[in-house]
Design a protein around this motif. Structure first.
Motif, mmCIF file in Angstrom:
data_model
loop_
_atom_site.group_PDB
_atom_site.id
_atom_site.type_symbol
_atom_site.label_atom_id
_atom_site.label_comp_id
_atom_site.label_asym_id
_atom_site.label_seq_id
_atom_site.Cartn_x
_atom_site.Cartn_y
_atom_site.Cartn_z
ATOM 1 N N GLN A 1 0.822 -1.211 0.000
ATOM 2 C CA GLN A 1 0.000 0.000 0.000
ATOM 3 C C GLN A 1 0.858 1.264 0.000
ATOM 4 O OE1 GLN A 1 -3.403 0.178 -0.156
ATOM 5 N NE2 GLN A 1 -3.366 -2.034 -0.446
ATOM 6 N N GLU A 2 2.043 1.178 0.572
ATOM 7 C CA GLU A 2 2.887 2.358 0.769
ATOM 8 C C GLU A 2 4.039 2.481 -0.228
ATOM 9 O OE1 GLU A 2 3.182 4.058 4.230
ATOM 10 O OE2 GLU A 2 1.207 3.286 4.808
ATOM 11 N N ASP A 3 4.511 1.371 -0.737
ATOM 12 C CA ASP A 3 5.769 1.365 -1.501
ATOM 13 C C ASP A 3 5.513 0.999 -2.964
ATOM 14 O OD1 ASP A 3 8.362 1.126 -2.428
ATOM 15 O OD2 ASP A 3 9.006 -0.270 -0.879
ATOM 16 N N TRP A 4 5.596 1.981 -3.841
ATOM 17 C CA TRP A 4 5.321 1.721 -5.262
ATOM 18 C C TRP A 4 6.402 0.859 -5.899
ATOM 19 C CZ3 TRP A 4 8.696 3.313 -9.043
ATOM 20 C CH2 TRP A 4 9.619 4.293 -8.682
ATOM 21 N N THR A 5 7.641 0.943 -5.413
ATOM 22 C CA THR A 5 8.696 0.104 -5.996
ATOM 23 C C THR A 5 8.454 -1.367 -5.665
ATOM 24 O OG1 THR A 5 10.181 0.438 -4.113
ATOM 25 C CG2 THR A 5 10.440 1.922 -5.991
ATOM 26 N N LEU A 6 7.934 -1.614 -4.468
ATOM 27 C CA LEU A 6 7.598 -2.985 -4.101
ATOM 28 C C LEU A 6 6.462 -3.505 -4.975
ATOM 29 C CD1 LEU A 6 8.260 -5.296 -2.144
ATOM 30 C CD2 LEU A 6 6.486 -4.385 -0.624
ATOM 31 N N ARG A 7 5.489 -2.641 -5.253
ATOM 32 C CA ARG A 7 4.385 -3.042 -6.147
ATOM 33 C C ARG A 7 4.915 -3.371 -7.534
ATOM 34 N NH1 ARG A 7 1.689 1.241 -3.465
ATOM 35 N NH2 ARG A 7 2.039 2.643 -5.214
ATOM 36 N N GLU A 8 5.864 -2.580 -8.021
ATOM 37 C CA GLU A 8 6.452 -2.854 -9.341
ATOM 38 C C GLU A 8 7.193 -4.186 -9.348
ATOM 39 O OE1 GLU A 8 8.885 0.383 -10.660
ATOM 40 O OE2 GLU A 8 7.159 1.586 -11.264
ATOM 41 N N LYS A 9 7.965 -4.444 -8.278
ATOM 42 C CA LYS A 9 8.675 -5.716 -8.191
ATOM 43 C C LYS A 9 7.696 -6.882 -8.185
ATOM 44 C CE LYS A 9 12.661 -3.867 -5.764
ATOM 45 N NZ LYS A 9 13.418 -3.815 -4.515
ATOM 46 N N LEU A 10 6.606 -6.720 -7.466
ATOM 47 C CA LEU A 10 5.596 -7.775 -7.418
ATOM 48 C C LEU A 10 4.961 -7.989 -8.786
ATOM 49 C CD1 LEU A 10 4.144 -9.780 -5.558
ATOM 50 C CD2 LEU A 10 2.408 -8.019 -5.184
ATOM 51 N N GLU A 11 4.717 -6.915 -9.521
ATOM 52 C CA GLU A 11 4.132 -7.042 -10.866
ATOM 53 C C GLU A 11 5.080 -7.775 -11.814
ATOM 54 O OE1 GLU A 11 1.031 -6.485 -11.901
ATOM 55 O OE2 GLU A 11 0.641 -6.046 -9.800
ATOM 56 N N VAL A 12 6.375 -7.502 -11.689
ATOM 57 C CA VAL A 12 7.364 -8.202 -12.526
ATOM 58 C C VAL A 12 7.340 -9.689 -12.202
ATOM 59 C CG1 VAL A 12 9.847 -8.494 -12.926
ATOM 60 C CG2 VAL A 12 8.849 -6.212 -12.894
ATOM 61 N N LEU A 13 7.280 -10.015 -10.910
ATOM 62 C CA LEU A 13 7.226 -11.423 -10.519
ATOM 63 C C LEU A 13 5.939 -12.091 -11.004
ATOM 64 C CD1 LEU A 13 8.712 -11.230 -6.919
ATOM 65 C CD2 LEU A 13 9.763 -12.253 -8.942
ATOM 66 N N LYS A 14 4.818 -11.370 -10.937
ATOM 67 C CA LYS A 14 3.549 -11.920 -11.423
ATOM 68 C C LYS A 14 3.641 -12.233 -12.917
ATOM 69 C CE LYS A 14 0.220 -9.787 -8.278
ATOM 70 N NZ LYS A 14 -0.884 -8.817 -8.167
ATOM 71 N N ALA A 15 4.251 -11.329 -13.675
ATOM 72 C CA ALA A 15 4.407 -11.554 -15.118
ATOM 73 C C ALA A 15 5.294 -12.770 -15.378
ATOM 74 C CB ALA A 15 4.989 -10.310 -15.781
ATOM 75 N N SER A 16 6.329 -12.919 -14.573
ATOM 76 C CA SER A 16 7.219 -14.072 -14.727
ATOM 77 C C SER A 16 6.487 -15.368 -14.430
ATOM 78 C CB SER A 16 8.425 -13.946 -13.796
ATOM 79 O OG SER A 16 9.176 -12.810 -14.124
ATOM 80 N N VAL A 17 5.687 -15.370 -13.376
ATOM 81 C CA VAL A 17 4.930 -16.567 -13.003
ATOM 82 C C VAL A 17 3.947 -16.939 -14.103
ATOM 83 C CG1 VAL A 17 3.178 -17.435 -11.401
ATOM 84 C CG2 VAL A 17 5.214 -16.299 -10.522
ATOM 85 N N SER A 18 3.252 -15.952 -14.644
ATOM 86 C CA SER A 18 2.292 -16.267 -15.711
ATOM 87 C C SER A 18 3.018 -16.749 -16.960
ATOM 88 C CB SER A 18 1.404 -15.066 -16.025
ATOM 89 O OG SER A 18 2.148 -14.027 -16.617
ATOM 90 N N GLY A 19 4.232 -16.254 -17.201
ATOM 91 C CA GLY A 19 5.024 -16.733 -18.334
ATOM 92 C C GLY A 19 5.446 -18.180 -18.160
ATOM 93 N N LEU A 20 5.695 -18.587 -16.918
ATOM 94 C CA LEU A 20 6.075 -19.974 -16.664
ATOM 95 C C LEU A 20 4.946 -20.931 -17.018
ATOM 96 C CD1 LEU A 20 7.924 -19.690 -13.234
ATOM 97 C CD2 LEU A 20 8.922 -20.220 -15.458
ATOM 98 N N ASP A 21 3.725 -20.490 -16.816
ATOM 99 C CA ASP A 21 2.581 -21.343 -17.128
ATOM 100 C C ASP A 21 2.445 -21.593 -18.627
ATOM 101 O OD1 ASP A 21 1.958 -21.540 -14.461
ATOM 102 O OD2 ASP A 21 0.540 -19.869 -14.514
ATOM 103 N N ARG A 22 2.997 -20.711 -19.442
ATOM 104 C CA ARG A 22 2.865 -20.856 -20.894
ATOM 105 C C ARG A 22 4.018 -21.615 -21.530
ATOM 106 N NH1 ARG A 22 1.393 -15.339 -20.350
ATOM 107 N NH2 ARG A 22 3.455 -14.759 -21.048
ATOM 108 N N VAL A 23 5.098 -21.820 -20.804
ATOM 109 C CA VAL A 23 6.267 -22.494 -21.367
ATOM 110 C C VAL A 23 5.953 -23.976 -21.562
ATOM 111 C CG1 VAL A 23 8.659 -23.166 -20.957
ATOM 112 C CG2 VAL A 23 7.898 -20.879 -20.365
#
Length: 78
Positions: A31-53
Motif C-alpha cells: 500500500q505504501e511502496d510503489w517500488t515494491l508493487r512494481e517488483k511484485l508485478e514483474v514477478l507476477k508476469a514471470s509466473v504467468s510466463g512460466l505457465d505458458r512455457v
C-alpha cells in the motif's frame, strides 16, 4: 520505516505460502511502496510466463530412445 522484502518472500506471497503475519506485512508495505508493487508485478508476469512455457524433445530424440530400447530388448532375448 520501509520494510524490505526479498524476492523469495514475494514469490512465497504470490503462491500464498506466507504466514498470516508475513502476508499482512507485505500487503501493508504494498500500500505504501510503489517500488515494491512494481517488483511484485514483474514477478507476477514471470509466473504467468512460466505457465505458458511448453517444452518437448525433438522427434529424433524420441526415435533414438525407442530404437535403443528395441535393440536392447532384442539383445536380452537372444
Amino acid at each position: 520505516m520501509t520494510v524490505l522484502f526479498t524476492p523469495e518472500e514475494l514469490i512465497q506471497y504470490l503462491y500464498q505460502e506466507t504466514s498470516q503475519e508475513k502476508t499482512a506485512a507485505i500487503e501493508a508495505a504494498l500500500q505504501e511502496d510503489w517500488t515494491l508493487r512494481e517488483k511484485l508485478e514483474v514477478l507476477k508476469a514471470s509466473v504467468s510466463g512460466l505457465d505458458r512455457v511448453v517444452e518437448s524433445p525433438r522427434p529424433q530424440v524420441i526415435l533414438n530412445i525407442l530404437n535403443y530400447a528395441r535393440e536392447s530388448a532384442t539383445e536380452s532375448v537372444q
